[in-house]
Design an enzyme around this catalytic site. Structure first.
Site, PDB file in Angstrom:
ATOM      1  N   CYS A   1       0.814  -1.237   0.000  1.00 32.07           N
ATOM      2  CA  CYS A   1       0.000   0.000   0.000  1.00 32.07           C
ATOM      3  C   CYS A   1       0.839   1.275   0.000  1.00 32.07           C
ATOM      4  O   CYS A   1       0.404   2.312  -0.495  1.00 32.07           O
ATOM      5  CB  CYS A   1      -0.922   0.014   1.209  1.00 32.07           C
ATOM      6  SG  CYS A   1      -1.959  -1.439   1.272  1.00 32.07           S
TER       7      CYS A   1
ATOM      8  N   HIS B   1      -4.259   6.990   1.068  1.00 32.61           N
ATOM      9  CA  HIS B   1      -4.331   5.657   0.469  1.00 32.61           C
ATOM     10  C   HIS B   1      -5.740   5.125   0.700  1.00 32.61           C
ATOM     11  O   HIS B   1      -6.293   5.271   1.789  1.00 32.61           O
ATOM     12  CB  HIS B   1      -3.292   4.746   1.117  1.00 32.61           C
ATOM     13  CG  HIS B   1      -3.521   3.296   0.836  1.00 32.61           C
ATOM     14  ND1 HIS B   1      -3.579   2.810  -0.452  1.00 32.61           N
ATOM     15  CD2 HIS B   1      -3.735   2.237   1.658  1.00 32.61           C
ATOM     16  CE1 HIS B   1      -3.806   1.508  -0.396  1.00 32.61           C
ATOM     17  NE2 HIS B   1      -3.915   1.133   0.870  1.00 32.61           N
TER      18      HIS B   1
ATOM     19  N   ASN C   1      -9.819  -1.050  -2.963  1.00 35.36           N
ATOM     20  CA  ASN C   1      -8.414  -0.790  -2.628  1.00 35.36           C
ATOM     21  C   ASN C   1      -7.541  -1.336  -3.758  1.00 35.36           C
ATOM     22  O   ASN C   1      -7.473  -2.546  -3.968  1.00 35.36           O
ATOM     23  CB  ASN C   1      -8.091  -1.483  -1.301  1.00 35.36           C
ATOM     24  CG  ASN C   1      -6.664  -1.252  -0.839  1.00 35.36           C
ATOM     25  OD1 ASN C   1      -5.836  -0.721  -1.571  1.00 35.36           O
ATOM     26  ND2 ASN C   1      -6.365  -1.669   0.382  1.00 35.36           N
TER      27      ASN C   1
HETATM   28  O1  UT7 Z   1      -4.510  -1.532   2.248  1.00 38.00           O
HETATM   29  C1  UT7 Z   1      -4.511  -2.735   2.966  1.00 38.00           C
HETATM   30  C2  UT7 Z   1      -4.713  -2.448   4.355  1.00 38.00           C
HETATM   31  N1  UT7 Z   1      -5.947  -3.041   4.800  1.00 38.00           N
HETATM   32  C3  UT7 Z   1      -6.733  -2.338   5.592  1.00 38.00           C
HETATM   33  O2  UT7 Z   1      -6.468  -1.183   5.858  1.00 38.00           O
HETATM   34  C4  UT7 Z   1      -7.928  -3.039   6.182  1.00 38.00           C
HETATM   35  C5  UT7 Z   1      -8.194  -2.534   7.564  1.00 38.00           C
HETATM   36  N2  UT7 Z   1      -9.288  -3.242   8.194  1.00 38.00           N
HETATM   37  C6  UT7 Z   1     -10.552  -3.110   7.782  1.00 38.00           C
HETATM   38  O3  UT7 Z   1     -10.814  -2.372   6.846  1.00 38.00           O
HETATM   39  C7  UT7 Z   1     -11.622  -3.830   8.536  1.00 38.00           C
HETATM   40  O4  UT7 Z   1     -11.045  -4.515   9.621  1.00 38.00           O
HETATM   41  C8  UT7 Z   1     -12.445  -4.814   7.663  1.00 38.00           C
HETATM   42  C9  UT7 Z   1     -13.313  -4.046   6.690  1.00 38.00           C
HETATM   43  C10 UT7 Z   1     -11.500  -5.730   6.892  1.00 38.00           C
HETATM   44  C11 UT7 Z   1     -13.345  -5.694   8.524  1.00 38.00           C
HETATM   45  O5  UT7 Z   1     -14.183  -4.887   9.322  1.00 38.00           O
HETATM   46  P1  UT7 Z   1     -14.313  -5.182  10.878  1.00 38.00           P
HETATM   47  O6  UT7 Z   1     -15.327  -4.265  11.380  1.00 38.00           O
HETATM   48  O7  UT7 Z   1     -12.955  -5.095  11.483  1.00 38.00           O
HETATM   49  O8  UT7 Z   1     -14.872  -6.649  10.906  1.00 38.00           O
HETATM   50  P2  UT7 Z   1     -14.269  -7.953  11.598  1.00 38.00           P
HETATM   51  O9  UT7 Z   1     -13.060  -8.435  10.877  1.00 38.00           O
HETATM   52  O10 UT7 Z   1     -14.160  -7.730  13.062  1.00 38.00           O
HETATM   53  O11 UT7 Z   1     -15.426  -9.006  11.324  1.00 38.00           O
HETATM   54  C12 UT7 Z   1     -16.726  -8.839  11.901  1.00 38.00           C
HETATM   55  C13 UT7 Z   1     -17.618  -9.958  11.410  1.00 38.00           C
HETATM   56  C14 UT7 Z   1     -17.007 -11.341  11.571  1.00 38.00           C
HETATM   57  O12 UT7 Z   1     -18.046 -12.228  11.900  1.00 38.00           O
HETATM   58  P3  UT7 Z   1     -18.295 -12.679  13.420  1.00 38.00           P
HETATM   59  O13 UT7 Z   1     -17.029 -13.328  13.847  1.00 38.00           O
HETATM   60  O14 UT7 Z   1     -18.573 -11.411  14.160  1.00 38.00           O
HETATM   61  O15 UT7 Z   1     -19.452 -13.586  13.309  1.00 38.00           O
HETATM   62  C15 UT7 Z   1     -16.515 -11.669  10.196  1.00 38.00           C
HETATM   63  O16 UT7 Z   1     -16.484 -13.061   9.942  1.00 38.00           O
HETATM   64  O17 UT7 Z   1     -17.860  -9.800  10.002  1.00 38.00           O
HETATM   65  C16 UT7 Z   1     -17.578 -11.030   9.337  1.00 38.00           C
HETATM   66  N3  UT7 Z   1     -17.112 -10.722   7.981  1.00 38.00           N
HETATM   67  C17 UT7 Z   1     -17.965 -10.525   6.963  1.00 38.00           C
HETATM   68  N4  UT7 Z   1     -19.298 -10.575   6.875  1.00 38.00           N
HETATM   69  C18 UT7 Z   1     -19.858 -10.325   5.684  1.00 38.00           C
HETATM   70  C19 UT7 Z   1     -15.851 -10.552   7.533  1.00 38.00           C
HETATM   71  N5  UT7 Z   1     -15.868 -10.251   6.230  1.00 38.00           N
HETATM   72  C20 UT7 Z   1     -17.158 -10.227   5.843  1.00 38.00           C
HETATM   73  C21 UT7 Z   1     -17.793  -9.967   4.624  1.00 38.00           C
HETATM   74  N6  UT7 Z   1     -19.152 -10.033   4.603  1.00 38.00           N
HETATM   75  N7  UT7 Z   1     -17.130  -9.648   3.516  1.00 38.00           N
END
Ligand code: UT7
Length: 352
Positions: A116, A279, A309
């Site tokens: 990134c 970014h 992204n």
């Molecule tokens: O440039 C690369 C750098 N990357 C980043 O900057 C990414 C930074 N992080 C993020 O943007 C966020 O952490 C995400 C968007 C990736 C995820 O959001 P979050 O609010 O942190 O969600 P989480 O990982 O805590 O997941 C919450 C829930 C989980 O389910 P349970 O365990 O609560 O039942 C995940 O399994 O959301 C679930 N989940 C999804 N549900 C529907 C994860 N991905 C998905 C999805 N659709 N695509």
């Protein structure tokens, strides 16, 4: 000593639009979840067997070259930032040289693997080369084809929904105008969490030597090394991994820190920024940073909603879009900043 100016800029994204609803046909996810957590509505995917990272890069590069008023033959150095190269090796720099029809060899080509932050790192390297007088027309490209390497099952949904394909390019030249060009850049890294946002395989860490040799062959090890086995693919070991929450939390700390660093270096405050190009990793991260800097909406350019992204390509694509929209004018103070895998992060201040 001259400064380094951006003399030309271009971007290209593939035609194929993939919406959140399209992804819902392949994995358990929802449009609401993706939009609420990341801001993304759609992204672009390259055409299989027709488009590659270097070919997207070449399309963006041609526009930047034309806008700089030069020809490909005038380019004296190429820097190519990507995490999704056409080949494991050689890098995309030489492929771009070939694609642009640059047949002379009075040129160097360097590949940057900083994910990134690849564009900010590339810009900083190019700046040193230009200011030292070593090169006069550096072509810096950030390009990615993520779509060929993502897990489209529910297992990979936390990563897959975030990424898209695209390319951005700039031509960097010396300028004697003291009020123009790259004013400062700051780069950082911390390898502590290297595996928390990574594509681990294939890689030499698996330590495989063919069993017909005795160079360290060990029956007990999974086959792997610099190639993938069927089992690794089945187990999902061939896809990127990410601890999203860790990346999010670290990003919202490091972005403001490094932006303050470049502003302090030049005696500016956030109010002096005319346009901030973060970014594009997550709209929530960008909005958090914007709020922290106290910037109004019209001073921030986001396009993650349309492109997802695109890693090393996000900043040049966003900067080019903003420039095309008339949001970047001569004399404006532009701040770019990135954070990502490594972790590596950085920021630059540019007087347009
Ligand atoms: O440039 C690369 C750098 N990357 C980043 O900057 C990414 C930074 N992080 C993020 O943007 C966020 O952490 C995400 C968007 C990736 C995820 O959001 P979050 O609010 O942190 O969600 P989480 O990982 O805590 O997941 C919450 C829930 C989980 O389910 P349970 O365990 O609560 O039942 C995940 O399994 O959301 C679930 N989940 C999804 N549900 C529907 C994860 N991905 C998905 C999805 N659709 N695509």
């Amino acid at each position: 000593m001259p400064r380094t100016k951006i003399a030309g800029i271009g971007f290209y994204v593939p035609e194929q639009v993939v919406t959140n609803h399209d992804l819902m046909r392949h994995m358990e996810t929802t449009d609401e979840w993706i939009q609420e957590r990341s801001g993304i509505v759609e992204r672009r995917y390259a055409k299989r067997h027709e488009e590659t990272t270097s070919s997207l890069g070449a399309k963006a590069a041609r526009i930047a070259i034309e806008r700089a008023g030069i020809t490909p033959a005038d380019v004296d150095f190429i820097i190519f930032a990507t995490l999704s190269p056409d080949y494991f090796f050689p890098g995309c720099g030489v492929l771009l040289q070939r694609e642009l029809g640059i047949t002379h060899t009075e040129i160097g080509a360097l590949d940057i693997r900083n994910q990134c932050s690849g564009f900010v790192y590339g810009l900083t390297v190019a700046d040193q080369f230009v200011r030292s007088g070593m090169y006069k027309n550096i072509l810096l490209v950030g390009a990615e084809v993520h779509s060929m390497g993502l897990d489209y099952s529910t297992r990979g949904r936390n990563v897959t929904v975030l990424f898209g394909d695209g390319a951005g390019a700039v031509i960097l030249q010396p300028t004697d105008d003291a009020n123009q060009g790259i004013l400062t850049s700051k780069l950082h890294s911390d390898g502590t969490h290297a595996e928390q946002l990574a594509l681990i395989n294939p890689g030499a860490h698996s330590g495989y030597h063919d069993h017909n040799t005795d160079f360290g062959y060990d029956e007990s090890l999974e086959f792997g090394g610099l190639f993938l086995t069927e089992k690794m693919v089945e187990d999902g070991m061939a896809f990127p991994v990410m601890d999203g929450q860790l990346v999010f939390k670290t990003a919202v700390t490091k972005f403001p820190e490094v932006i303050k660093e470049v502003l302090d270096d030049q005696g500016f405050t956030p109010a002096d920024i005319d346009l901030f190009i973060p970014h594009q990793a997550n709209l929530r991260i960008s909005q958090f940073v914007q709020k922290k800097l106290g910037l109004p909406d019209e001073k921030v350019w986001n396009n993650i909603q349309r492109f997802g992204n695109t890693t090393a390509a996000t900043i040049p694509i966003a900067l080019c879009e903003a420039w095309e929209a008339g949001k970047v004018k001569k004399g404006d103070l532009i701040c770019i900043a990135a954070f990502g895998s490594g972790f590596t992060w950085g920021a630059s201040l540019i007087r347009w």
